[in-house]
Design an enzyme around this catalytic site. Structure first.
Site, PDB file in Angstrom:
ATOM      1  N   ARG A 137      44.289  37.631 -19.197  1.00  0.00           N
ATOM      2  CA  ARG A 137      43.763  38.946 -18.828  1.00  0.00           C
ATOM      3  C   ARG A 137      43.600  39.848 -20.041  1.00  0.00           C
ATOM      4  NH1 ARG A 137      47.091  40.866 -13.463  1.00  0.00           N
ATOM      5  NH2 ARG A 137      46.355  39.272 -12.009  1.00  0.00           N
ATOM      6  N   CYS A 149      50.679  45.605 -21.850  1.00  0.00           N
ATOM      7  CA  CYS A 149      49.886  45.897 -23.062  1.00  0.00           C
ATOM      8  C   CYS A 149      48.578  46.573 -22.651  1.00  0.00           C
ATOM      9  CB  CYS A 149      49.628  44.600 -23.824  1.00  0.00           C
ATOM     10  SG  CYS A 149      48.993  44.905 -25.502  1.00  0.00           S
ATOM     11  N   ALA A 201      47.011  50.897 -21.999  1.00  0.00           N
ATOM     12  CA  ALA A 201      46.686  52.093 -22.789  1.00  0.00           C
ATOM     13  C   ALA A 201      47.843  52.500 -23.688  1.00  0.00           C
ATOM     14  CB  ALA A 201      46.286  53.240 -21.862  1.00  0.00           C
ATOM     15  N   GLN A 202      49.026  52.684 -23.116  1.00  0.00           N
ATOM     16  CA  GLN A 202      50.173  53.075 -23.933  1.00  0.00           C
ATOM     17  C   GLN A 202      50.771  51.871 -24.640  1.00  0.00           C
ATOM     18  OE1 GLN A 202      51.451  56.022 -24.829  1.00  0.00           O
ATOM     19  NE2 GLN A 202      49.824  57.067 -23.733  1.00  0.00           N
ATOM     20  N   LYS A 257      53.231  52.652 -10.519  1.00  0.00           N
ATOM     21  CA  LYS A 257      53.281  52.002  -9.191  1.00  0.00           C
ATOM     22  C   LYS A 257      54.092  50.705  -9.236  1.00  0.00           C
ATOM     23  CE  LYS A 257      50.235  49.637  -5.907  1.00  0.00           C
ATOM     24  NZ  LYS A 257      48.846  49.246  -5.563  1.00  0.00           N
ATOM     25  N   GLN A 258      54.091  50.054 -10.400  1.00  0.00           N
ATOM     26  CA  GLN A 258      54.728  48.742 -10.532  1.00  0.00           C
ATOM     27  C   GLN A 258      56.162  48.821 -11.058  1.00  0.00           C
ATOM     28  OE1 GLN A 258      53.138  46.399  -9.259  1.00  0.00           O
ATOM     29  NE2 GLN A 258      51.055  47.230  -9.213  1.00  0.00           N
ATOM     30  N   HIS A 270      57.321  57.687 -19.060  1.00  0.00           N
ATOM     31  CA  HIS A 270      57.119  58.695 -18.012  1.00  0.00           C
ATOM     32  C   HIS A 270      58.310  58.583 -17.068  1.00  0.00           C
ATOM     33  CE1 HIS A 270      55.084  61.437 -15.384  1.00  0.00           C
ATOM     34  NE2 HIS A 270      54.729  60.556 -14.477  1.00  0.00           N
ATOM     35  N   GLU A 293      47.298  69.105 -25.487  1.00  0.00           N
ATOM     36  CA  GLU A 293      46.773  67.813 -25.012  1.00  0.00           C
ATOM     37  C   GLU A 293      45.328  67.905 -24.521  1.00  0.00           C
ATOM     38  OE1 GLU A 293      49.350  65.554 -22.433  1.00  0.00           O
ATOM     39  OE2 GLU A 293      47.961  63.846 -22.452  1.00  0.00           O
ATOM     40  N   ASP A 321      54.561  66.786 -16.800  1.00  0.00           N
ATOM     41  CA  ASP A 321      53.451  65.845 -17.033  1.00  0.00           C
ATOM     42  C   ASP A 321      52.537  65.749 -15.816  1.00  0.00           C
ATOM     43  OD1 ASP A 321      52.502  62.673 -17.008  1.00  0.00           O
ATOM     44  OD2 ASP A 321      52.450  63.647 -18.958  1.00  0.00           O
TER      45      ASP A 321
HETATM   46  N1  LIG Z   1      47.848  56.258 -19.897  1.00  0.00           N
HETATM   47  C1  LIG Z   1      48.382  57.170 -20.668  1.00  0.00           C
HETATM   48  O1  LIG Z   1      47.751  57.712 -21.548  1.00  0.00           O
HETATM   49  C2  LIG Z   1      49.821  57.559 -20.486  1.00  0.00           C
HETATM   50  C3  LIG Z   1      50.650  56.771 -19.722  1.00  0.00           C
HETATM   51  N2  LIG Z   1      51.978  57.057 -19.683  1.00  0.00           N
HETATM   52  C4  LIG Z   1      52.875  56.194 -18.935  1.00  0.00           C
HETATM   53  O2  LIG Z   1      52.894  54.916 -19.578  1.00  0.00           O
HETATM   54  C5  LIG Z   1      53.113  53.898 -18.610  1.00  0.00           C
HETATM   55  C6  LIG Z   1      52.007  52.868 -18.724  1.00  0.00           C
HETATM   56  O3  LIG Z   1      50.823  53.493 -18.359  1.00  0.00           O
HETATM   57  P1  LIG Z   1      49.400  52.956 -18.920  1.00  0.00           P
HETATM   58  O4  LIG Z   1      49.520  52.555 -20.336  1.00  0.00           O
HETATM   59  O5  LIG Z   1      48.399  53.978 -18.535  1.00  0.00           O
HETATM   60  O6  LIG Z   1      49.186  51.639 -18.039  1.00  0.00           O
HETATM   61  P2  LIG Z   1      47.895  50.698 -18.052  1.00  0.00           P
HETATM   62  O7  LIG Z   1      47.407  50.615 -16.632  1.00  0.00           O
HETATM   63  O8  LIG Z   1      46.964  51.085 -19.124  1.00  0.00           O
HETATM   64  O9  LIG Z   1      48.539  49.283 -18.466  1.00  0.00           O
HETATM   65  C7  LIG Z   1      49.439  48.683 -17.596  1.00  0.00           C
HETATM   66  C8  LIG Z   1      49.897  47.361 -18.186  1.00  0.00           C
HETATM   67  O10 LIG Z   1      50.820  46.795 -17.277  1.00  0.00           O
HETATM   68  C9  LIG Z   1      50.387  45.509 -16.842  1.00  0.00           C
HETATM   69  N3  LIG Z   1      50.727  45.374 -15.436  1.00  0.00           N
HETATM   70  C10 LIG Z   1      50.063  45.899 -14.381  1.00  0.00           C
HETATM   71  N4  LIG Z   1      50.707  45.588 -13.255  1.00  0.00           N
HETATM   72  C11 LIG Z   1      51.788  44.839 -13.602  1.00  0.00           C
HETATM   73  C12 LIG Z   1      52.840  44.214 -12.901  1.00  0.00           C
HETATM   74  N5  LIG Z   1      52.919  44.289 -11.571  1.00  0.00           N
HETATM   75  N6  LIG Z   1      53.780  43.537 -13.600  1.00  0.00           N
HETATM   76  C13 LIG Z   1      53.722  43.471 -14.947  1.00  0.00           C
HETATM   77  N7  LIG Z   1      52.759  44.046 -15.686  1.00  0.00           N
HETATM   78  C14 LIG Z   1      51.814  44.720 -15.010  1.00  0.00           C
HETATM   79  C15 LIG Z   1      48.893  45.457 -17.122  1.00  0.00           C
HETATM   80  O11 LIG Z   1      48.475  44.154 -17.496  1.00  0.00           O
HETATM   81  P3  LIG Z   1      47.976  43.063 -16.448  1.00  0.00           P
HETATM   82  O12 LIG Z   1      47.427  43.783 -15.267  1.00  0.00           O
HETATM   83  O13 LIG Z   1      46.944  42.321 -17.230  1.00  0.00           O
HETATM   84  O14 LIG Z   1      49.202  42.251 -16.149  1.00  0.00           O
HETATM   85  C16 LIG Z   1      48.790  46.350 -18.357  1.00  0.00           C
HETATM   86  O15 LIG Z   1      49.081  45.560 -19.480  1.00  0.00           O
HETATM   87  C17 LIG Z   1      53.181  54.610 -17.268  1.00  0.00           C
HETATM   88  O16 LIG Z   1      54.507  54.880 -16.933  1.00  0.00           O
HETATM   89  C18 LIG Z   1      52.442  55.913 -17.532  1.00  0.00           C
HETATM   90  O17 LIG Z   1      52.827  56.949 -16.655  1.00  0.00           O
HETATM   91  C19 LIG Z   1      52.508  58.097 -20.389  1.00  0.00           C
HETATM   92  C20 LIG Z   1      51.697  58.900 -21.148  1.00  0.00           C
HETATM   93  C21 LIG Z   1      50.302  58.739 -21.177  1.00  0.00           C
HETATM   94  C1  LIG Z   2      47.088  63.508 -19.080  1.00  0.00           C
HETATM   95  C2  LIG Z   2      47.458  62.264 -18.366  1.00  0.00           C
HETATM   96  C3  LIG Z   2      48.730  61.580 -18.870  1.00  0.00           C
HETATM   97  O1  LIG Z   2      49.880  62.295 -18.491  1.00  0.00           O
HETATM   98  C4  LIG Z   2      48.699  61.551 -20.341  1.00  0.00           C
HETATM   99  C5  LIG Z   2      47.628  60.857 -21.038  1.00  0.00           C
HETATM  100  O2  LIG Z   2      49.550  62.206 -20.949  1.00  0.00           O
HETATM  101  C6  LIG Z   2      48.765  60.222 -18.203  1.00  0.00           C
HETATM  102  O3  LIG Z   2      49.655  60.013 -17.359  1.00  0.00           O
HETATM  103  O4  LIG Z   2      47.880  59.402 -18.526  1.00  0.00           O
HETATM  104 MG   LIG Z   3      50.871  63.153 -19.918  1.00  0.00          MG
HETATM  105 MG   LIG Z   4      50.976  61.326 -17.035  1.00  0.00          MG
END
Ligand SMILES: NC(=O)C1=CN([C@@H]2O[C@H](COP(=O)(O)OP(=O)(O)OC[C@H]3O[C@@H](n4cnc5c(N)ncnc54)[C@H](OP(=O)(O)O)[C@@H]3O)[C@@H](O)[C@H]2O)C=CC1
Ligand SMILES: CC[C@](O)(C(C)=O)C(=O)O
Ligand SMILES: [Mg+2]
Ligand SMILES: [Mg+2]
Length: 490
Positions: free
Chosen positions: A76, A45, A47-48, A109-110, A132, A393, A217
């Site tokens: 957390r 829970c 950013a996405q 990474k996870q 992604h 974007e 991406d």
């Molecule tokens: N950020 C963005 O705008 C975009 C992201 N994406 C993709 O979306 C996916 C999520 O990215 P994003 O939202 O940025 O991630 P965030 O880092 O914002 O959130 C990650 C979530 O995962 C949890 N987490 C972290 N490590 C672990 C673990 N080892 N086991 C279980 N839960 C874990 C964290 O909670 P806690 O650490 O409290 O457990 C947190 O809730 C990725 O694949 C990314 O590439 C795609 C488009 C845009």
């Molecule tokens: C631009 C970065 C991104 O690909 C996105 C927001 O779309 C990401 O991985 O966060």
């Molecule tokens: Mg992107």
């Molecule tokens: Mg990306």
């Protein structure tokens, strides 16, 4: 596991890179119905995770969050995100076994460890979703053959996924079904319903592939979207300080300037952004952008090549194995830059003044959008995909810089994007040393040509306007924006 893309024949690589079909609005007539009443469990829970979940719940879907034990025990931020928004929160063991759709929104990474933990708990015939393609394509994760694997990838930072939805719009989204995992043939229908649940169908959805999404991406985020906005912020701010512009004014001009000038881009393309300048300033911005493109093109091509070959992924995964040593070091260094440490002044800067006094920033945006688009399409990415990943974007990322500078951008984007952003920034700044030596406050910090005549050479202006309007990013952008009838100004 091995890089899935590198196991493909050239024929299959090109097929999957080129998979990109713009989906007509009518294809979403069923909205979220395919997923209505289904148990949808989001893992993570952040950013996405939070923002997609809020949108999908508002669209009538049953959303809950499965968090790792530590997140729940330590309450957390992810736990707080879910609970404060009144979602059901549980452990993997409590929620995954009954889930029809498991959405993995943990950091790239996870993914291998998370999916390896969650997959055995998933019921037969369920669906696993990503936003992604990194885990499937770059790491080659193998998924249980009875499971359906889909992707719904918003081309937007998580925060703006929510903000655009609240404006009654959405963000462009790529959907895909992993060809190795669609045993019941239900993947596309579920991906469409999921995309509709996030509001993506109002901005535009491409039926794509995991390969096309991940390669485009990574390229967009490393170059125009994050890397060049970071480089441009730091170089523009430092130049204004060097030349004696008030630090508070300089900080405000950069922090809010990207958002202002790229709002013109979002609504009317590069053409509209450039048309907001005076004739002399437009020609100056055009010439600066041409110079920037010539200098930066090899760097953009290197990033694209390293992404295509898997070299980038290998390099980043080495940092993962080294406890994110470089990521954390570069994050800290960015926080120590003068731009990040100088609060925006309380000057009042009009919308037009951001254009008049930010000609260099306009040139950075034009050169970066065009270069990213050109480099992606030369490497097999289709125009529509390249448009969403470059031009559309950029304003969404600029919104995050307006909120809290580079800190907010790098906080909201994924760790993968942040790592790539720093790689680009470190390489680009020295490349622009000589270019920046010839930059003065006429193009950054002061009103370009203030008080001078607006006259220019007709031939040059006609040539500039023709080049602006004729760029392929403008051609495809005009068509895609016609379907964005629900797009709202910020
Ligand atoms: N950020 C963005 O705008 C975009 C992201 N994406 C993709 O979306 C996916 C999520 O990215 P994003 O939202 O940025 O991630 P965030 O880092 O914002 O959130 C990650 C979530 O995962 C949890 N987490 C972290 N490590 C672990 C673990 N080892 N086991 C279980 N839960 C874990 C964290 O909670 P806690 O650490 O409290 O457990 C947190 O809730 C990725 O694949 C990314 O590439 C795609 C488009 C845009
Ligand atoms: C631009 C970065 C991104 O690909 C996105 C927001 O779309 C990401 O991985 O966060
Ligand atoms: Mg992107
Ligand atoms: Mg990306």
């Amino acid at each position: 596991m091995t890089n899935y893309f590198n196991t493909l024949s050239l024929r299959d690589k090109l097929t999957q890179l080129g998979k990109c079909r713009f989906m007509e609005n009518g294809e979403f007539a069923d909205g979220v119905s395919v997923l209505k009443g289904k148990k949808i469990v989001i893992v993570g829970c952040g950013a996405q995770g939070l923002n997609q979940g809020l949108n999908m719940r508002d669209s009538g879907l049953d959303i809950s969050y499965a968090l790792r034990d530590a997140a729940i025990k330590e309450k957390r931020q992810s736990y707080k995100n879910a609970k404060e928004n009144n979602f059901t929160v549980g452990t993997y063991e409590e929620l995954i076994p009954s889930a029809d759709l498991v959405i993995n929104l943990t950091p790239d990474k996870q993914h291998t460890s998370v999916v390896s933990t969650v997959m055995p708990l998933m019921k037969k015939g369920a669906t696993l979703s990503y936003s992604h393609g990194f885990n499937i394509v770059e790491e080659g994760m193998q998924i249980r053959e009875d499971l359906t694997v889909i992707m719904v990838a918003p081309k937007s930072p998580g925060s703006e996924v929510r903000e655009e939805y609240k404006r009654g719009f959405g963000v462009p989204t790529l959907i895909a079904v992993h060809p190795e995992n669609d045993p019941q043939g239900k993947g596309l229908a579920q991906a469409k319903a999921y995309a509709a649940g996030t509001g993506g169908h109002k901005a535009g959805v491409l039926e794509s592939s995991f390969v096309a999404e991940v390669k485009s991406d990574l390229m967009g985020e490393q170059t125009i979207l994050c890397g060049l906005l970071q480089t441009g912020s730091i170089l523009s701010f430092n130049k204004m300080l060097e030349k004696g512009i008030d630090a508070g004014y300089a900080s405000r001009l950069v922090q809010y300037g990207w958002e202002t000038i790229t709002e013109g881009l979002k609504l009317g393309g590069i053409t509209n952004m450039m048309d907001r300048l005076s004739n002399p300033a437009k020609i100056r911005a055009f010439d600066l952008a041409e110079e920037l493109k010539e200098i930066m093109r090899p760097l953009f091509q290197k990033h694209m090549d390293d992404i295509m070959s898997g070299h980038f992924s290998k390099t980043m995964m080495e940092d993962w194995a080294n406890d994110d040593k470089n990521l954390l070091k570069w994050r800290a260094e960015t926080g120590e830059t003068a731009f990040e440490k100088t609060p925006a002044g309380d000057d009042t800067i009009s919308e037009q003044e951001y254009y008049n006094n930010g000609v260099l920033m306009v040139a950075f945006v034009k050169s970066g959008v065009e270069l990213a688009f050109e480099t992606m399409t030369e490497s097999g990415i289709i125009d529509e995909s390249a448009y969403y990943e470059s031009l559309h974007e950029t304003p969404l990322i600029a919104n995050t810089i307006a909120r809290k500078k580079l800190f907010e951008m790098n906080r909201v984007i994924s760790d993968t994007a942040e790592y790539g952003c720093y790689l680009f920034d470190h390489a680009c700044k020295p490349l622009l040393d000589n270019f920046m030596k010839n930059i003065d406050t006429d193009v950054i910090g002061k009103h370009y040509g203030e008080g001078e005549d607006n006259g220019v050479d007709n031939g040059k202006l006609i040539a500039v306007n023709k080049a602006l309007r004729g760029h392929p990013v403008e051609i495809v952008g005009t068509r895609l924006r016609e379907s964005m009838t629900a797009m709202k100004p910020i």
